[in-house]
Design an enzyme around this catalytic site. Sequence first.
Site, PDB file in Angstrom:
ATOM      1  N   GLU A  59      -4.927 -37.546 -16.076  1.00  0.00           N
ATOM      2  CA  GLU A  59      -4.902 -38.657 -15.461  1.00  0.00           C
ATOM      3  C   GLU A  59      -3.837 -39.589 -15.584  1.00  0.00           C
ATOM      4  O   GLU A  59      -3.266 -40.164 -14.766  1.00  0.00           O
ATOM      5  CB  GLU A  59      -6.313 -39.289 -15.509  1.00  0.00           C
ATOM      6  N   CYS A  93      -8.353 -43.796 -19.840  1.00  0.00           N
ATOM      7  CA  CYS A  93      -8.081 -43.426 -18.590  1.00  0.00           C
ATOM      8  C   CYS A  93      -8.748 -44.292 -17.453  1.00  0.00           C
ATOM      9  O   CYS A  93      -8.002 -45.050 -16.475  1.00  0.00           O
ATOM     10  CB  CYS A  93      -8.325 -42.157 -18.042  1.00  0.00           C
TER      11      CYS A  93
HETATM   12  N1  THU Z   1      -8.740 -34.812 -20.997  1.00  0.00           N
HETATM   13  C1  THU Z   1      -8.236 -35.210 -19.752  1.00  0.00           C
HETATM   14  O1  THU Z   1      -7.134 -34.588 -19.627  1.00  0.00           O
HETATM   15  N2  THU Z   1      -8.961 -35.932 -19.120  1.00  0.00           N
HETATM   16  C2  THU Z   1     -10.002 -36.364 -19.037  1.00  0.00           C
HETATM   17  O2  THU Z   1     -10.403 -37.118 -18.077  1.00  0.00           O
HETATM   18  C3  THU Z   1     -10.788 -36.104 -20.275  1.00  0.00           C
HETATM   19  C4  THU Z   1     -10.162 -35.212 -21.301  1.00  0.00           C
HETATM   20  C5  THU Z   1      -8.284 -33.919 -21.976  1.00  0.00           C
HETATM   21  C6  THU Z   1      -7.710 -34.765 -23.095  1.00  0.00           C
HETATM   22  C7  THU Z   1      -7.739 -33.735 -24.056  1.00  0.00           C
HETATM   23  O3  THU Z   1      -6.496 -32.930 -23.899  1.00  0.00           O
HETATM   24  C8  THU Z   1      -8.995 -32.814 -23.513  1.00  0.00           C
HETATM   25  O4  THU Z   1      -8.937 -33.123 -22.441  1.00  0.00           O
HETATM   26  C9  THU Z   1     -10.048 -33.020 -24.627  1.00  0.00           C
HETATM   27  O5  THU Z   1      -9.924 -32.618 -25.735  1.00  0.00           O
END
Ligand code: THU
Length: 136
Positions: A59, A93
């Site tokens: 995000e 986020c």
């Molecule tokens: N992650 C995201 O990209 N967006 C989210 O809303 C939750 C989590 C990613 C961060 C990390 O790379 C992984 O998901 C969780 O370890």
Amino acid sequence: MIAADVADELVAAARRARQQAYAPYSNFTVGAAVLCADGRIFGGCNVKNASFGATVCAERVALFGAVAAGCRQIEAIAIAGPGDEPLPPCGICRQVMAELAPGADVIMAGEERRRATTVADLMPEAFGPGELRGRT
Ligand code: THU
């Protein structure tokens, strides 16, 4: 809430962005897409790091890309995660959304089901630019 066909397009963009995710340690891949008021769509994916704290979520990658391209009015954000159920955005986020996209719709899409909400509902009573004013 944005129109259903626009939401479908934004979710498709988030799913395409997810294919670029860099997550070699967890394989937990996430994509996001941001719709700007001028119609442009910016995708982002999570980018992990061997130093785990340096990881950035999908995000924020999408939001920062939109802002860096001059977008100051964000209408909607779609998130595409792994698993059947919708993936909710993390707290950091949500904080960034509250600043850069306070009026945006948010569509959380799992592989089978999706849920629509808003930044305002995800981040009530957010700390924002207003809190900085007149306090220093
Ligand atoms: N992650 C995201 O990209 N967006 C989210 O809303 C939750 C989590 C990613 C961060 C990390 O790379 C992984 O998901 C969780 O370890």
